[in-house]
Design an enzyme around this catalytic site. Sequence first.
Site, PDB file in Angstrom:
ATOM      1  N   GLY A  13     -12.973 -32.033 -77.839  1.00  0.00           N
ATOM      2  CA  GLY A  13     -14.439 -32.603 -77.985  1.00  0.00           C
ATOM      3  C   GLY A  13     -15.483 -31.410 -78.272  1.00  0.00           C
ATOM      4  O   GLY A  13     -16.309 -31.778 -79.455  1.00  0.00           O
ATOM      5  N   LYS A 192       3.965 -37.990 -81.339  1.00  0.00           N
ATOM      6  CA  LYS A 192       4.506 -36.574 -81.676  1.00  0.00           C
ATOM      7  C   LYS A 192       4.259 -35.699 -80.647  1.00  0.00           C
ATOM      8  O   LYS A 192       4.895 -34.660 -80.632  1.00  0.00           O
ATOM      9  CB  LYS A 192       3.797 -35.950 -82.986  1.00  0.00           C
ATOM     10  CG  LYS A 192       2.120 -35.951 -82.826  1.00  0.00           C
ATOM     11  CD  LYS A 192       1.739 -34.595 -82.279  1.00  0.00           C
ATOM     12  CE  LYS A 192       0.056 -34.642 -81.798  1.00  0.00           C
ATOM     13  NZ  LYS A 192      -0.233 -33.597 -81.126  1.00  0.00           N
TER      14      LYS A 192
HETATM   15  N1  LIG Z   1      -7.185 -29.690 -78.538  1.00  0.00           N
HETATM   16  C1  LIG Z   1      -6.686 -30.346 -79.344  1.00  0.00           C
HETATM   17  O1  LIG Z   1      -6.197 -29.333 -80.134  1.00  0.00           O
HETATM   18  C2  LIG Z   1      -6.619 -31.728 -79.513  1.00  0.00           C
HETATM   19  C3  LIG Z   1      -6.562 -32.738 -78.936  1.00  0.00           C
HETATM   20  N2  LIG Z   1      -6.556 -33.842 -79.246  1.00  0.00           N
HETATM   21  C4  LIG Z   1      -6.641 -35.079 -78.186  1.00  0.00           C
HETATM   22  O2  LIG Z   1      -8.137 -35.169 -77.622  1.00  0.00           O
HETATM   23  C5  LIG Z   1      -8.064 -35.437 -76.191  1.00  0.00           C
HETATM   24  C6  LIG Z   1      -9.031 -34.540 -75.411  1.00  0.00           C
HETATM   25  O3  LIG Z   1      -8.106 -33.299 -75.654  1.00  0.00           O
HETATM   26  P1  LIG Z   1      -8.944 -31.962 -75.205  1.00  0.00           P
HETATM   27  O4  LIG Z   1     -10.422 -31.968 -75.391  1.00  0.00           O
HETATM   28  O5  LIG Z   1      -8.315 -30.799 -75.714  1.00  0.00           O
HETATM   29  O6  LIG Z   1      -8.353 -31.826 -73.711  1.00  0.00           O
HETATM   30  P2  LIG Z   1      -9.175 -30.874 -72.626  1.00  0.00           P
HETATM   31  O7  LIG Z   1      -8.017 -30.722 -71.487  1.00  0.00           O
HETATM   32  O8  LIG Z   1      -9.707 -29.644 -72.984  1.00  0.00           O
HETATM   33  O9  LIG Z   1     -10.308 -31.843 -71.861  1.00  0.00           O
HETATM   34  C7  LIG Z   1     -10.224 -33.068 -71.505  1.00  0.00           C
HETATM   35  C8  LIG Z   1     -11.181 -33.670 -71.553  1.00  0.00           C
HETATM   36  O10 LIG Z   1     -11.174 -34.853 -70.571  1.00  0.00           O
HETATM   37  C9  LIG Z   1     -12.070 -35.182 -69.741  1.00  0.00           C
HETATM   38  N3  LIG Z   1     -11.868 -35.846 -68.470  1.00  0.00           N
HETATM   39  C10 LIG Z   1     -10.713 -35.753 -67.682  1.00  0.00           C
HETATM   40  N4  LIG Z   1     -10.805 -36.485 -66.841  1.00  0.00           N
HETATM   41  C11 LIG Z   1     -11.928 -37.183 -66.760  1.00  0.00           C
HETATM   42  C12 LIG Z   1     -12.580 -38.393 -66.098  1.00  0.00           C
HETATM   43  N5  LIG Z   1     -12.078 -38.761 -64.907  1.00  0.00           N
HETATM   44  N6  LIG Z   1     -13.768 -38.712 -66.667  1.00  0.00           N
HETATM   45  C13 LIG Z   1     -14.493 -38.421 -67.603  1.00  0.00           C
HETATM   46  N7  LIG Z   1     -13.710 -37.253 -68.317  1.00  0.00           N
HETATM   47  C14 LIG Z   1     -12.612 -36.881 -68.062  1.00  0.00           C
HETATM   48  C15 LIG Z   1     -12.459 -33.846 -69.352  1.00  0.00           C
HETATM   49  O11 LIG Z   1     -13.622 -33.601 -68.759  1.00  0.00           O
HETATM   50  P3  LIG Z   1     -13.820 -32.537 -67.654  1.00  0.00           P
HETATM   51  O12 LIG Z   1     -14.095 -31.324 -68.443  1.00  0.00           O
HETATM   52  O13 LIG Z   1     -15.248 -33.000 -67.076  1.00  0.00           O
HETATM   53  O14 LIG Z   1     -12.796 -32.414 -66.732  1.00  0.00           O
HETATM   54  C16 LIG Z   1     -12.521 -33.095 -70.833  1.00  0.00           C
HETATM   55  O15 LIG Z   1     -13.582 -33.378 -71.600  1.00  0.00           O
HETATM   56  C17 LIG Z   1      -6.452 -35.592 -75.867  1.00  0.00           C
HETATM   57  O16 LIG Z   1      -6.168 -37.025 -75.846  1.00  0.00           O
HETATM   58  C18 LIG Z   1      -5.826 -34.695 -76.802  1.00  0.00           C
HETATM   59  O17 LIG Z   1      -4.574 -35.165 -77.164  1.00  0.00           O
HETATM   60  C19 LIG Z   1      -6.693 -34.311 -80.570  1.00  0.00           C
HETATM   61  C20 LIG Z   1      -6.556 -33.218 -81.471  1.00  0.00           C
HETATM   62  C21 LIG Z   1      -6.606 -32.024 -81.052  1.00  0.00           C
HETATM   63  O1  LIG Z   2      -2.965 -32.843 -81.380  1.00  0.00           O
HETATM   64  C1  LIG Z   2      -3.073 -31.582 -81.435  1.00  0.00           C
HETATM   65  C2  LIG Z   2      -2.851 -30.961 -82.738  1.00  0.00           C
HETATM   66  O2  LIG Z   2      -2.985 -31.841 -83.776  1.00  0.00           O
HETATM   67  C3  LIG Z   2      -3.351 -30.830 -80.098  1.00  0.00           C
HETATM   68  O3  LIG Z   2      -1.895 -30.767 -79.600  1.00  0.00           O
HETATM   69  P1  LIG Z   2      -2.034 -30.383 -78.075  1.00  0.00           P
HETATM   70  O4  LIG Z   2      -2.732 -31.576 -77.290  1.00  0.00           O
HETATM   71  O5  LIG Z   2      -0.406 -30.352 -77.730  1.00  0.00           O
HETATM   72  O6  LIG Z   2      -2.742 -29.049 -77.838  1.00  0.00           O
END
Ligand SMILES: NC(=O)C1=CN([C@@H]2O[C@H](COP(=O)(O)OP(=O)(O)OC[C@H]3O[C@@H](n4cnc5c(N)ncnc54)[C@H](OP(=O)(O)O)[C@@H]3O)[C@@H](O)[C@H]2O)C=CC1
Ligand SMILES: O=C(CO)COP(=O)(O)O
Length: 332
Positions: A13, A192
Amino acid sequence: MANVTVLGAGAWGTAFGQVLADAGNKVTMWAIEPEIVDAINTLHQNPVRLPIVEKLPENMTATGDRRKAVAEVDVIIVTIAAQFARQALEEFKGLIPDQAVVVSLMKGIERSTDKRMDQVVMEALDLPADRFACLSGPNLSKEIALKQPAAAVVASSKEEVATRVAAIVSTEYFKILTSNDVIGVEMCGSLKNVVALAVGMSRGAGYGENTAAMIETRGMAELTALGVAAGAKAQTFFGLAGVGDLIATCGSPLSRNYTFGANLGKGMSVDEATKVSNGVAEGVPTTAAVVALGKKYGVETPLASAMLRVLNEGISCDQMLGEIFAEGIVAE
Ligand SMILES: NC(=O)C1=CN([C@@H]2O[C@H](COP(=O)(O)OP(=O)(O)OC[C@H]3O[C@@H](n4cnc5c(N)ncnc54)[C@H](OP(=O)(O)O)[C@@H]3O)[C@@H](O)[C@H]2O)C=CC1
Ligand SMILES: O=C(CO)COP(=O)(O)O
């Protein structure tokens, strides 16, 4: 330029918020934790989830107030851990402006319902399909946070929505392709992660390229077959959101799914691997959902089924590989 709000200031995010700000938009991050909101507003940092960025853009602010977060917004981006998305989004129901478009960046299947994130988002917000898009691709957040060149696919059932989102999120370093295959892009991103768990496990157990390639190839076949059965287009799986993301996620220790699997391969239990995970490993709950979807659609899922036995019963890497490549599997 648009008013864009990102729900969930996690690693992705926050990195994506930076992309949006670099593209010239006014960006608001919504987060539950006051320390994240304060740090973004005062220090221009997210030390909890994305410490790698020393200074987030000036045109990115944060709030913990739901109503303020989405008032007068044009586009809402959702990046909440998949298993919590429904519950978190239901709190926004009724607050979202009538014309706003909602874009999911999440990559997971809801375990309790076996639904994709497009289904969860539209149900939770009571949102019509023509105001929904999803974005997915090889997008390891740390690399994008460092502004390394990358690309993603934006899919919507309405072409204008995909095109509009593409225009709003494109920068010099982040390129967008558009698609109308929402189911395909959702299935690619979610499935994936299960393959990355298995590849990571084989790496953690000490195996090399050949083993990784055989798992990835089997994974591609499995996710394509299941995706097509669910209504996706096969060609989506051979593009950026499919094989592209599979290569990035299965090949990098920056992936939480790969790393989770690697820790299992090194001998950690699921609880231990969860404790040391640097953020959500979506493949873990999604594995059981993939097996359930396979049963629903009559598609064999040897990879997901073997990974489920790893997660639930603690079978070894060699047992997992033996089950994926059991006798009788044909090459086409
Ligand atoms: N990181 C990456 O490289 C990528 C991630 N994604 C996808 O994006 C999504 C988020 O990933 P990422 O940001 O990396 O994950 P993180 O683990 O860094 O963050 C998780 C997010 O979910 C929020 N969250 C968890 N529980 C709750 C809840 N009960 N209510 C509201 N918010 C909540 C967390 O909020 P809080 O901080 O307040 O706990 C935080 O903003 C996943 O589905 C992931 O697969 C897609 C592409 C790339
Ligand atoms: O989706 C992702 C890369 O495209 C990030 O992978 P992870 O959630 O396993 O870190």
